[in-house]
Write a protein that holds these residues in place. Structure first.
Motif, PDB file in Angstrom:
ATOM      1  N   THR A  49       0.798  -1.227   0.000  1.00 19.65           N
ATOM      2  CA  THR A  49       0.000   0.000   0.000  1.00 19.65           C
ATOM      3  C   THR A  49       0.833   1.281   0.000  1.00 19.65           C
ATOM      4  O   THR A  49       0.318   2.336  -0.397  1.00 19.65           O
ATOM      5  CB  THR A  49      -0.927   0.022   1.237  1.00 19.65           C
ATOM      6  OG1 THR A  49      -0.138  -0.137   2.435  1.00 19.65           O
ATOM      7  CG2 THR A  49      -1.944  -1.109   1.165  1.00 19.65           C
ATOM      8  N   ALA A  50       2.079   1.200   0.432  1.00 20.53           N
ATOM      9  CA  ALA A  50       2.858   2.430   0.612  1.00 20.53           C
ATOM     10  C   ALA A  50       4.119   2.505  -0.231  1.00 20.53           C
ATOM     11  O   ALA A  50       4.756   3.566  -0.281  1.00 20.53           O
ATOM     12  CB  ALA A  50       3.227   2.602   2.093  1.00 20.53           C
ATOM     13  N   PRO A  81       1.594   7.931  -6.060  1.00 20.35           N
ATOM     14  CA  PRO A  81       0.429   7.561  -5.257  1.00 20.35           C
ATOM     15  C   PRO A  81       0.104   6.074  -5.451  1.00 20.35           C
ATOM     16  O   PRO A  81       0.682   5.415  -6.317  1.00 20.35           O
ATOM     17  CB  PRO A  81      -0.667   8.452  -5.810  1.00 20.35           C
ATOM     18  CG  PRO A  81      -0.281   8.650  -7.236  1.00 20.35           C
ATOM     19  CD  PRO A  81       1.226   8.704  -7.247  1.00 20.35           C
ATOM     20  N   ILE A  82      -0.832   5.562  -4.681  1.00 22.59           N
ATOM     21  CA  ILE A  82      -1.155   4.141  -4.749  1.00 22.59           C
ATOM     22  C   ILE A  82      -1.697   3.750  -6.121  1.00 22.59           C
ATOM     23  O   ILE A  82      -1.537   2.613  -6.564  1.00 22.59           O
ATOM     24  CB  ILE A  82      -2.153   3.778  -3.630  1.00 22.59           C
ATOM     25  CG1 ILE A  82      -2.164   2.263  -3.395  1.00 22.59           C
ATOM     26  CG2 ILE A  82      -3.554   4.297  -3.929  1.00 22.59           C
ATOM     27  CD1 ILE A  82      -2.924   1.855  -2.153  1.00 22.59           C
ATOM     28  N   SER A  83      -2.296   4.710  -6.821  1.00 22.88           N
ATOM     29  CA  SER A  83      -2.864   4.437  -8.147  1.00 22.88           C
ATOM     30  C   SER A  83      -1.787   4.150  -9.189  1.00 22.88           C
ATOM     31  O   SER A  83      -2.096   3.655 -10.277  1.00 22.88           O
ATOM     32  CB  SER A  83      -3.718   5.619  -8.613  1.00 22.88           C
ATOM     33  OG  SER A  83      -2.943   6.806  -8.685  1.00 22.88           O
ATOM     34  N   GLY A 130       0.760   6.807 -16.701  1.00 25.03           N
ATOM     35  CA  GLY A 130       1.786   7.507 -15.952  1.00 25.03           C
ATOM     36  C   GLY A 130       2.990   6.608 -15.736  1.00 25.03           C
ATOM     37  O   GLY A 130       3.380   5.844 -16.620  1.00 25.03           O
ATOM     38  N   HIS A 131       3.561   6.689 -14.549  1.00 25.14           N
ATOM     39  CA  HIS A 131       4.723   5.868 -14.216  1.00 25.14           C
ATOM     40  C   HIS A 131       4.254   4.643 -13.429  1.00 25.14           C
ATOM     41  O   HIS A 131       3.890   4.745 -12.260  1.00 25.14           O
ATOM     42  CB  HIS A 131       5.719   6.677 -13.379  1.00 25.14           C
ATOM     43  CG  HIS A 131       6.890   5.857 -12.901  1.00 25.14           C
ATOM     44  ND1 HIS A 131       7.834   5.345 -13.771  1.00 25.14           N
ATOM     45  CD2 HIS A 131       7.243   5.452 -11.650  1.00 25.14           C
ATOM     46  CE1 HIS A 131       8.733   4.661 -13.069  1.00 25.14           C
ATOM     47  NE2 HIS A 131       8.406   4.710 -11.781  1.00 25.14           N
ATOM     48  N   LEU A 132       4.238   3.495 -14.090  1.00 19.36           N
ATOM     49  CA  LEU A 132       3.796   2.267 -13.434  1.00 19.36           C
ATOM     50  C   LEU A 132       4.782   1.865 -12.346  1.00 19.36           C
ATOM     51  O   LEU A 132       5.998   1.964 -12.511  1.00 19.36           O
ATOM     52  CB  LEU A 132       3.660   1.133 -14.447  1.00 19.36           C
ATOM     53  CG  LEU A 132       2.299   0.991 -15.139  1.00 19.36           C
ATOM     54  CD1 LEU A 132       2.374  -0.115 -16.189  1.00 19.36           C
ATOM     55  CD2 LEU A 132       1.200   0.694 -14.146  1.00 19.36           C
ATOM     56  N   CYS A 133       4.234   1.405 -11.224  1.00 13.73           N
ATOM     57  CA  CYS A 133       5.053   0.996 -10.089  1.00 13.73           C
ATOM     58  C   CYS A 133       4.415  -0.230  -9.458  1.00 13.73           C
ATOM     59  O   CYS A 133       3.187  -0.380  -9.469  1.00 13.73           O
ATOM     60  CB  CYS A 133       5.137   2.138  -9.068  1.00 13.73           C
ATOM     61  SG  CYS A 133       5.948   1.694  -7.511  1.00 13.73           S
ATOM     62  N   SER A 134       5.235  -1.124  -8.934  1.00 11.02           N
ATOM     63  CA  SER A 134       4.707  -2.310  -8.266  1.00 11.02           C
ATOM     64  C   SER A 134       5.702  -2.789  -7.220  1.00 11.02           C
ATOM     65  O   SER A 134       6.880  -2.999  -7.528  1.00 11.02           O
ATOM     66  CB  SER A 134       4.429  -3.435  -9.268  1.00 11.02           C
ATOM     67  OG  SER A 134       4.066  -4.628  -8.601  1.00 11.02           O
ATOM     68  N   ALA A 135       5.224  -2.976  -5.998  1.00 10.68           N
ATOM     69  CA  ALA A 135       6.098  -3.444  -4.922  1.00 10.68           C
ATOM     70  C   ALA A 135       6.587  -4.857  -5.166  1.00 10.68           C
ATOM     71  O   ALA A 135       7.675  -5.224  -4.723  1.00 10.68           O
ATOM     72  CB  ALA A 135       5.353  -3.373  -3.587  1.00 10.68           C
TER      73      ALA A 135
END
Length: 294
Positions: free
Chosen positions: A158-159, A163-165, A172-177
């Motif tokens: 979640t963090a 942003p979480i989206s 935008g800029h894709l991110c994944s933990a």
């Protein structure tokens, strides 16, 4: 070396998921059947352990149901005449929703895994709950550490991305933990450390039971095994399933390490398979104690 994703038909992945969770269900049914046959009143810790096993399995079912939906959606476009217009194997207009649902499914992976870990903790708490001193400290420490690592994984999901989206923001800029190697390293170390902490409990339980038997033995008694074969088998099974779970976690980490510098690397199926192995192994590990430690 660049890793390439597992290449088998999408329907086969759906079959693998459901086969794995069905296999995990069989010993759970045996667990409850043995409990039904045992008319003795069970401690509250056994009730908690049983409830957590059910929660773990149900969370796994939610996960593979989501995976089945994703693979069926991808399968619809597998022969698309314009593959260059696909994004994560689906049309661009559907890809953000696919990534959002995939992000939601990650929570069920950790709920399933940690519910199984807590089920083992609850079971052995019933065996070791009356002891004092360092054994009780290990039990409490293992429980607190397991809760902390679960909270850590939820926090990573979640963090880690702001942003979480950004977990599903394809514009935008894709991110994944779970694809960032730093986050995955933290997750893997915490996951394996938790398994090792929990593995100490059956060994302590064996030590405690053997000490009790020695204390109750008298010189006139026939020699008996301090540790029963069933108990040793149970511990060996728990250790083997935990080792398989740890291996799956390491395999997932190594896979991500191999593709950390490959933009949009397609390793979805490899990650899903190892996650399934880890969940099934964790569930199987919870099934040995009730059979072997009556």
């Amino acid at each position: 070396m660049v890793y390439h994703d597992i290449d088998i038909p999408l329907p086969a992945f759906i079959a693998i998921d459901w086969t794995g969770m069905t296999l995990a269900l069989l010993p759970i049914i045996l667990r409850f059947w043995l409990r039904y046959k045992d008319k003795k009143r069970q401690p509250w810790t056994r009730n908690v352990s049983d409830a957590l096993v059910v929660l773990s399995w149900l969370s796994g079912i939610v996960l593979i149901s989501i995976n089945a939906w994703k693979n069926m959606l991808r399968y619809r476009y597998i022969n698309d005449p314009h593959p260059e217009q696909l994004y994560y194997m689906v049309p661009y207009s559907q890809s953000a929703h696919l990534l959002y649902v995939s992000w939601i499914s990650l929570f069920f992976i950790y709920i399933s895994l940690w519910a199984a870990k807590f089920a083992l903790l609850a079971f052995f708490a019933g065996i070791l709950g009356a002891v004092r001193g360092w054994i009780r400290a290990v039990l409490i420490g293992s429980s607190v550490f397991t809760l902390a690592t679960f909270c850590l994984h939820i926090a990573l999901l979640t963090a880690w991305c702001h942003p979480i989206s950004s977990n599903w923001d394809i514009d935008g800029h894709l991110c994944s933990a779970v694809h960032d190697i730093d986050s995955v390293t933290i997750s893997t170390v915490a996951n394996i450390a938790t398994d090792l902490a929990i593995l100490s409990l059956p060994l302590i339980a064996l030590f405690t039971k053997s000490r009790e038997r020695r204390a109750l033995a008298t010189p006139l008694q026939e020699p008996v095994a301090v540790i029963g074969r069933a108990e040793m088998t149970g511990v060996a099974f728990v250790v083997a399933m935990s080792a398989l779970s740890i291996t799956a976690a390491l395999a997932r980490y190594i896979t991500l390490k191999l593709v950390q510098n490959v933009p949009k690397a397609n390793i979805t199926h490899t990650i899903d398979v190892w996650a399934l192995v880890e969940i099934v192994a964790s569930l199987m590990a919870t099934q040995s104690p009730p059979v072997s430690w009556h």
